[in-house]
Design a protein around this motif. Structure first.
Motif, mmCIF file in Angstrom:
data_model
loop_
_atom_site.group_PDB
_atom_site.id
_atom_site.type_symbol
_atom_site.label_atom_id
_atom_site.label_comp_id
_atom_site.label_asym_id
_atom_site.label_seq_id
_atom_site.Cartn_x
_atom_site.Cartn_y
_atom_site.Cartn_z
ATOM 1 N N ASP A 14 0.843 -1.189 0.000
ATOM 2 C CA ASP A 14 0.000 0.000 0.000
ATOM 3 C C ASP A 14 0.880 1.241 0.000
ATOM 4 N N THR A 43 -0.406 4.504 0.201
ATOM 5 C CA THR A 43 -1.252 5.660 0.507
ATOM 6 C C THR A 43 -0.441 6.833 1.049
ATOM 7 N N ALA A 44 0.370 6.552 2.072
ATOM 8 C CA ALA A 44 1.112 7.653 2.686
ATOM 9 C C ALA A 44 1.985 8.360 1.652
ATOM 10 N N GLN A 45 2.696 7.562 0.876
ATOM 11 C CA GLN A 45 3.601 8.153 -0.104
ATOM 12 C C GLN A 45 2.824 8.959 -1.147
ATOM 13 N N LEU A 60 -0.147 10.313 -1.031
ATOM 14 C CA LEU A 60 -0.754 11.531 -0.518
ATOM 15 C C LEU A 60 0.276 12.620 -0.307
ATOM 16 N N TYR A 74 -6.118 8.205 -5.763
ATOM 17 C CA TYR A 74 -6.132 9.447 -4.993
ATOM 18 C C TYR A 74 -6.065 10.685 -5.860
#
Lengths: 383, 290, 311
Positions: free
Chosen positions: A205, A207-209, A211, A240
Motif C-alpha cells: 500500500d 497511501t502515505a507516499q 498523498l 487518490y
C-alpha cells in the motif's frame, strides 16, 4: 633422459597452451544468475542469455565448437556469489563469464574476477562502477545506471513548463542505480525533488507516499520501483487523483505494467527507459522472443528477458573472430574491436574499447501514445 | 482529511494483519507452537486462488472458498504429519519444522512459477466511493466486510457455541480436556487447519492488491508477530486489535514522520511494547508454576 | 589433547584444495565459529534468542568500517569486532533477563537484528548503504590475506583458539551453571547461583565469538552488504545448530560443515534450492532431531558430549 625431459616439456607446453574452458568441441561460459531468492525475476536475463546460446549451437556453434553454458545460482547473496564465481573459475574452469544481475554482488566478486584475468561480460547489473574505471577483462553489455538515469532525467526535463519533481523509490542499490543518476542530471539543470518518498519492496500500500506526493504538487514523478510496487503505486495514484506523468525504470515495461494494473487509464501517463529496438511484442523483437520460447517454452517475456541477448551476440561475434584457437587474450582483443555493433535487439549499438567498457550508451524512453506503447525522443515527440 | 485517508488505508492493511495475527494466535493457543512458516501459508492461499481463477477458470468467489478449504486440509496434514511427530523433541525444533515446510511451499511455488511475478486479474471492478476528500476503494470495502464477518463468526463460535467451549477447554488444560473425553489430537489438527484457512483468507484478500511471487509471505510473518506482541501474546482479541493498530501505525508513521520508517515500524512496535508493557495491550501476566 | 586432532588434520587441506574448495573450507571455518557461538545461547543456555545475525553483522560491519575508514589492519580489528558483538549480546541479554517468555525473546531479538540491518541500509557513507563497504586487502601480523590459503591458516588459528576457549568454558563451573540454568532456572537460583549474571555472561560471550566470526566473514567475502545479515542468514545459523545438535560443540562443527557444503550440491538444480533445503530440514527433524552429533556419538561413544540437550 633427455628424451624423457623433452616429452615432459612438451606435455607441459601443450597443457599450458590449452586455454581453460576450451576443448576441441566446446567453449564453456559461466553464467551466474539469481535463480532463487527475492530477486529471482532478474534471472530472466540469464535465461534469455542461455536460450540465445543454445540457438547459436543449433545454428552450428562457433567455428565448429558448441557453447556450453554453466548456470550457477547465487540468490543475490554475496557469500553465494563469491562461491559461485570461484567454482566457475577454479573448478569448472570456464573460458569466460557472462551474466550477473545483482550489482552489489557483482561489486563483491569484481576483485576476484580482476585477479583471475578471466573475461567477464556483465549482462544485466547496472552499476557503472563494475566496468569503470576500465580494467583489462571486464565489459559492460547493457546500459549502466548512469546512462539510464540521464535518459530518464532528460525526458522528464523535456516536459514543457516543468519546475517540480517528486521521487518515490526503494532504498536498495537497484533503485539507487536509477534514481541517483536521474536526480543528479536534474540537479545539474537546477531541478531538485520537492519530496523523496521511500516505498519498500514487499509493501502493498502506498497511501502515505501518494498523498504526500500529491500534497507537494509536482509536475512529474520519478518512480524507481520494482514490478509489483510500480503497479501498486500507479493504482494508488489514480485512486487518490494524482494525475501527473510518472517516469519509471527499466525494471518494468509498458506492456506488462498495463497487464498488471488492468486498465489503460492507470498507465496512460507512465513512461519507462526503453533499451530495446522495438516494443517487446513488436515485429523487430519477434525473432528473439521466438528464440526464448523455443528453448524455454514456459517463460513469459518481460523487460528482463531479452536484455542479455544483445551482449551475447557481441560475444559470439568476437568469439568467431578469434578463429580456431580462441584464448582469453584474443577474446578480449576482439571484444574491444566491437564498434557500433547493431544487435537488432538493443536500441543502442555496442561499442567497446580498452579505455571505455561502457558498451551501450543509448537509451530511449517509451510511453503510451494513443493507447499503444511508442518509443519517444522527448516529451510529446515520438520517434 | 489526510489523517483520515491514512487511517482508512491503515485499517484496510491492518485488517489483513489482524487476520494473519489471529490465525497465528489460534495455532499458538491450541498447540503452543508459533508457526514460523505462516507467511508461506498466506502465500499458498494466494497462489491457490490464482491457479483456480486463472488456470482453471473458476469464478473468484468459488476459487476463494475452495482455496480456503484446501489450505484447511493442508493445515491439518501439516499438524498430523509433521508437528505431532516431533512433539518428543526439543521445543525449538517446532520453529525449525515450521520454517522447513515454509521453505518447501515457497520452493514449490518457485518451481512452478519460477521467475514470474504474476498479476491477479481484477476481481471487483467497482469505482471507488468518494466522500468529500476521502476515497474508499472497492478492495478496501471488501476487505473490511470479509474480515469483519469472519472475525464476528470466529468469536461467536469461540465463545458461544459448544464447539467453542471445547476449544476453550483444551486451551485451558489439555489433560483436563482429555479426561472429559475430548479428542485432543483431533483438536490440534482442526486448529491448525483453522489457522491455515484463516491465513489463506488473508492471502485471498491480498492477492488482487498486489502481484504474486513466492516471497510474498515474508512480510506478513513479521507483521503477524508484531501484531501478536502488541496485542498480547496468546490473546485472540489482542491479535486482532494489534493487527489493526499496526496497520494504522505504519500509515501514520509514513505520513507524518518518514516513509523510510514504514518498513521497520513493526520492529519498533515490538521493541517499544517490550520496553513499556511486555504483556502487550490485552495479555495477562502469566504466573509461572514452580 | 584429543581436541587438536581435527585442526591438525585440517592443516593438510590446502595441499588438495583449489581456490574454490579452499574458499568453501574457509567459509565452513567462519560458520563453525558462528554455530559455536549461537549454540552457547541456543543449546547450552536454552534460550530461543534470534540475535545471531545481529551479532554477526555488527562484528562484520565493525571490522569493515575500521579497516576501510580507519585503515586498521585485520589483526587489530578482530577484538573490536568481538567487543561490538559482545555489546550487542549484552543488550540482548537484558531482554532475556526480564523473564520474557520463550517466543517473545525470539521475536524481540529478531526485531533487533532487523533494525540493525535497517541502520546499515540507511547508514550512507559510514556503512556504504545498500551497496555495502568494500573491505581492503589486509594482513595478519605480516601475513598478507590475499589468498584463500593464507586466510585458511589465519582463520584456522583463530577458530581453534576460540573454540577451545568455549570448550574450556563449558567444562568449567561457568559452563555447568549455564547448563543448569537451562535445565531449571529456579532450582539453580535456589542453589544461590547468580543466574542473572550467568545469563548475561552467556549472551555476551556468544556475542564476542560471533562478532569475531563476523570479522572473518568480512575479510573472506571482501565486502559487507546489509542483505547478508537478514532473516535468511538467521535461518541458516539456526539450522546449523539444530542439525548439528543443540548444546554440543562437536555438533556445531558438524552442522556448520554440513550446511555450508549442502547448498553447493544443489547447484545442479538452480531454482530448487529452497525446496530441497526445506525438505531436508523436515526429514532431519523427523528422523534425527538430536542432531548429527547424536549420530556420531552412536557410532563412537567417546564422541558423546555431556552438554547435549537431553530430551
Amino acid at each position: 633422459m633427455n628424451y624423457f625431459l623433452g616429452m615432459l616439456a612438451c606435455a607441459f607446453a601443450v597443457s599450458a597452451a590449452a586455454e581453460d574452458g576450451v576443448t576441441a568441441g566446446s567453449i564453456k561460459i559461466g553464467v551466474m544468475g539469481p535463480f532463487t531468492g527475492n530477486a529471482s525475476s532478474y534471472s530472466k536475463a540469464q535465461i534469455g542469455l542461455d536460450a540465445y546460446y543454445k540457438w547459436v549451437n543449433d545454428q552450428g556453434g562457433v567455428n565448429g565448437r558448441k557453447i556450453e553454458t554453466v548456470l550457477e545460482d547465487y540468490a543475490c547473496d554475496s557469500a553465494k556469489g563469491v562461491a559461485a564465481v570461484k567454482k566457475l573459475i577454479h573448478q569448472d574452469k570456464v573460458f569466460m563469464l557472462h551474466g550477473n544481475s545483482c550489482s552489489a554482488v557483482a561489486m563483491a566478486i569484481k576483485p576476484i574476477v580482476v585477479e583471475a584475468g578471466i573475461p567477464w561480460v556483465v549482462a544485466h547489473a547496472a552499476n557503472g562502477n563494475i566496468s569503470s574505471p576500465p580494467v583489462k577483462n571486464i565489459f559492460h553489455g547493457v546500459p549502466v545506471g548512469k546512462t539510464m538515469g540521464i535518459a530518464m532525467g532528460q525526458f522528464v526535463a523535456s516536459k514543457p513548463g516543468l519546475t517540480k519533481v517528486a521521487v518515490i523509490s526503494h532504498t536498495d542499490d537497484w533503485a539507487k542505480s536509477y534514481c541517483g543518476p536521474a536526480n543528479e542530471y536534474l540537479a545539474s539543470k537546477n531541478i531538485k525533488p520537492v519530496v523523496q518518498e521511500a516505498f519498500e519492496r514487499g509493501q502493498t500500500d502506498s497511501t502515505a507516499q501518494t498523498l504526500k506526493i500529491k500534497q507537494a504538487n509536482p509536475d512529474f514523478v520519478i518512480a524507481c520501483l520494482y514490478e509489483a510496487e510500480t503497479a501498486i503505486f500507479l493504482k494508488d495514484a489514480k485512486k487518490y487523483g494524482l494525475n501527473v506523468p510518472v517516469m519509471g525504470t527499466a525494471g518494468t515495461d509498458l506492456e506488462n505494467t498495463l497487464k498488471r494494473v488492468g486498465d489503460l487509464n492507470t498507465v496512460a501517463n507512465y513512461y519507462v527507459p526503453h533499451m530495446y529496438a522495438d516494443n517487446l511484442d513488436g515485429p523487430r523483437l519477434k525473432k528473439f522472443g521466438d528464440i526464448l520460447k523455443k528453448y524455454y517454452p514456459n517463460e513469459s517475456v518481460t523487460a528482463f528477458s531479452l536484455i542479455a541477448m544483445g551482449s551475447a551476440m557481441a560475444v559470439v561475434e568476437a568469439l568467431k573472430r578469434t578463429g580456431r584457437e580462441p584464448t582469453r587474450d584474443k577474446l578480449i582483443t576482439e571484444l574491444d574491436r566491437t564498434k557500433d555493433f547493431d544487435t537488432g535487439v538493443l536500441a543502442g549499438h555496442i561499442s567497446w574499447s580498452p579505455s571505455d567498457r561502457d558498451g551501450v550508451k543509448d537509451v530511449a524512453v517509451a510511453g503510451f501514445v494513443k493507447g499503444k506503447p511508442t518509443v519517444l525522443k522527448a516529451w510529446g515527440k515520438p520517434l | 482529511m489526510f489523517a483520515l485517508q491514512l487511517a482508512l488505508s491503515g485499517l484496510a492493511q491492518g485488517a489483513i494483519y489482524a487476520l494473519v495475527a489471529l490465525s497465528m494466535c489460534v495455532v499458538y493457543r491450541a498447540t503452543t507452537v508459533v508457526n514460523f512458516g505462516h507467511g508461506d501459508l498466506v502465500m499458498a492461499g494466494a497462489f491457490v486462488v490464482y491457479v483456480l481463477v486463472v488456470l482453471a477458470g473458476l469464478p473468484f468467489l468459488a476459487s476463494a472458498v475452495l482455496a480456503v478449504a484446501l489450505l484447511f486440509l493442508l493445515g491439518v496434514l501439516i499438524e498430523i504429519g509433521l508437528i505431532e511427530r516431533i512433539k518428543a523433541g526439543p521445543h525449538i525444533g517446532f520453529a525449525l519444522m515450521c520454517i522447513g515446510f515454509g521453505y518447501v511451499l515457497r520452493g514449490i511455488a518457485r518451481g512452478v512459477w519460477g521467475r514470474e511475478v504474476l498479476p491477479m486479474p481484477t476481481v471487483f471492478d467497482f469505482p471507488p466511493v468518494i466522500a468529500g476528500d476521502l476515497v474508499v476503494t472497492a478492495d478496501a470495502l471488501i476487505i473490511f466486510a470479509a474480515v469483519g464477518v469472519l472475525l464476528a463468526l470466529f468469536f461467536v463460535l469461540f465463545y458461544r457455541s459448544s464447539a467453542g467451549r471445547v476449544m476453550q477447554a483444551v486451551c485451558q488444560s489439555e489433560r483436563g480436556a482429555a479426561l472429559v473425553g475430548i479428542n485432543v489430537r483431533a483438536f490440534h489438527g482442526v486448529m491448525w487447519g483453522a489457522g491455515a484457512a484463516l491465513g489463506a483468507v488473508g492471502g485471498v484478500l491480498i492477492a488482487p492488491l498486489t502481484l504474486l511471487h513466492p516471497g510474498l509471505g515474508a512480510s506478513f510473518l513479521i507483521k503477524g508477530f508484531a501484531a501478536m506482541t502488541l496485542g498480547g501474546f496468546g490473546s485472540l482479541g489482542g491479535a486482532v486489535a494489534g493487527g489493526l493498530l499496526l496497520g494504522l501505525a505504519e500509515q501514520w508513521v509514513g505520513g507524518y514522520v518518514s516513509t523510510k520508517l514504514i518498513d521497520v515500524t513493526a520492529y519498533l512496535v515490538i521493541i517499544l511494547v517490550l520496553a513499556l508493557r511486555p504483556n502487550g495491550l490485552f495479555g495477562r501476566a502469566v504466573a509461572e508454576r514452580v | 589433547m584429543r581436541f587438536y586432532i581435527l585442526p591438525l588434520a585440517a592443516l593438510a587441506i590446502p595441499l588438495v584444495a583449489n581456490p574454490y574448495t579452499q574458499f568453501m573450507v574457509n567459509l565452513m571455518l567462519v560458520y563453525v565459529l558462528v554455530a559455536v557461538g549461537f549454540n552457547l545461547v541456543l543449546g547450552n543456555l536454552g534460550q530461543l534468542a534470534f540475535a545471531n545475525t545481529a551479532l554477526f553483522g555488527i562484528g562484520a560491519y565493525s571490522a569493515a568500517m575500521l579497516m576501510a575508514h580507519a585503515g586498521w589492519p585485520f589483526w587489530l580489528v578482530i577484538v573490536p569486532a568481538g567487543l561490538a558483538g559482545a555489546a550487542a549480546g549484552f543488550l540482548a541479554s537484558v531482554t532475556a533477563l526480564r523473564g520474557i517468555r520463550v517466543y517473545y525473546l525470539a521475536i524481540v531479538t529478531l526485531a533487533f537484528g532487523e533494525l540493525l540491518r535497517w541502520s546499515y541500509i540507511h547508514g550512507e557513507r559510514a556503512t556504504g548503504g545498500t551497496d555495502g563497504l568494500a573491505v581492503p586487502n589486509s594482513h595478519f601480523f605480516g601475513i598478507a590475506l590475499d589468498s584463500e590459503t593464507a586466510r585458511f591458516y589465519v582463520f584456522l588459528l583463530i577458530v581453534t583458539v576460540l573454540v577451545k576457549a568455549v570448550s574450556n568454558l563449558l567444562q568449567s563451573k561457568i559452563g555447568r551453571a549455564i547448563v543448569a540454568i537451562r535445565d531449571n532456572e529456579l532450582a539453580t537460583a535456589s542453589l544461590a547461583i547468580p543466574t542473572g549474571r550467568y545469563i548475561v555472561l552467556a549472551f555476551t560471550l556468544s556475542g564476542f565469538v560471533v562478532g569475531i566470526a563476523g570479522s572473518l566473514f568480512a575479510v573472506l567475502i571482501g565486502r559487507v552488504i546489509p542483505e547478508s545479515f537478514g532473516l535468511i542468514e538467521l535461518i541458516l545459523h539456526f539450522a546449523m545448530v539444530l542439525v548439528g545438535g543443540l548444546g554440543s560443540l562437536l555438533g556445531s562443527v558438524l552442522g556448520a560443515v554440513a550446511l555450508t557444503a549442502l547448498p553447493e550440491f544443489f547447484r545442479r538444480f538452480p531454482g530448487l534450492y529452497e525446496m530441497f533445503f526445506g525438505g531436508l530440514l523436515i526429514v532431519f527433524l523427523l528422523v534425527q532431531p538430536r542432531g548429527l552429533s547424536a549420530l556420531a556419538a552412536r557410532w563412537w561413544q567417546p564422541l558423546r558430549d555431556r552438554y547435549y540437550r537431553e530430551h
